[in-house]
Write a protein that holds these residues in place. Sequence first.
Motif, PDB file in Angstrom:
ATOM      1  N   HIS A   4      65.249  11.487  17.227  1.00  0.00           N
ATOM      2  CA  HIS A   4      66.100  10.302  17.290  1.00  0.00           C
ATOM      3  C   HIS A   4      65.435   9.167  18.071  1.00  0.00           C
ATOM      4  O   HIS A   4      65.426   8.014  17.642  1.00  0.00           O
ATOM      5  N   THR A   6      61.899   8.015  20.082  1.00  0.00           N
ATOM      6  CA  THR A   6      60.497   8.343  20.325  1.00  0.00           C
ATOM      7  C   THR A   6      59.768   7.325  21.180  1.00  0.00           C
ATOM      8  O   THR A   6      58.696   7.606  21.705  1.00  0.00           O
ATOM      9  N   HIS A 171      64.219   4.124  16.081  1.00  0.00           N
ATOM     10  CA  HIS A 171      63.815   5.218  16.965  1.00  0.00           C
ATOM     11  C   HIS A 171      63.296   4.705  18.302  1.00  0.00           C
ATOM     12  O   HIS A 171      62.577   5.420  19.004  1.00  0.00           O
TER      13      HIS A 171
END
Length: 233
Positions: A4, A6, A171
Amino acid sequence: MPRHLTTIGFDADDTLWHNERFFRITQERFAELLADYVAQDHLEQRLLEAEKRNVGHYGFGIKGFVLSMIETAIEVTEERVPASVIAELMAAGREMLRHPIELLPDVQEVVGDLARDYRIILITKGDLLDQERKLAQSGLGDLFDWVEIVSHKTPEIYQTVFDRHADGAHHAMMVGNSMKSDVVPAIKAGSWGVYVPHGLTWELEHAEPPVAEPRYRALDTLGGLPNLVREIG
């Protein structure tokens, strides 16, 4: 598919190290130098108007600030400002450019902690040489996977940065002290936006918090960021 979250983007000035207080100190000196010509509150308003006019020409940072002070001094004195005052304003700008960097609390530990598990990007606006100087003096440079010094922070800029150096804005998370530059446009780009307040924030960086946005978060201090990041996952 990537997990989800990064990538963590960080603002620099007044998020990682002190910055605005040096502008305030210089502005107080500016008021002292022009005290015989104009009241301080009126001078502050005239300077802010000049900064608004000039930011599109000179960008953000010390150089634009000094030029706006000089322009304001010329205007409020009806072109009678002494050359010695102009010289002092230029000297004050050079002093600001030489001022040593002082990290805000928990910065080294928080960025170092998150850098072990996440891609870390510095996204800052301002004068290129000055921002490079501050980053070099901060001791944080090795913790960043990438550094972007931009003229403005818009949703399009965040989309480009997170697409180019990460897994896209969806993300990513952007962390900063400016609601207008760090939080609102990052959320519009599709990332998380985390507001970490600083006691001093330039008036042009104020905006209403996007409290209805599900990707908006606010922290009291940067020290709470690692727990928030891992909670989001």
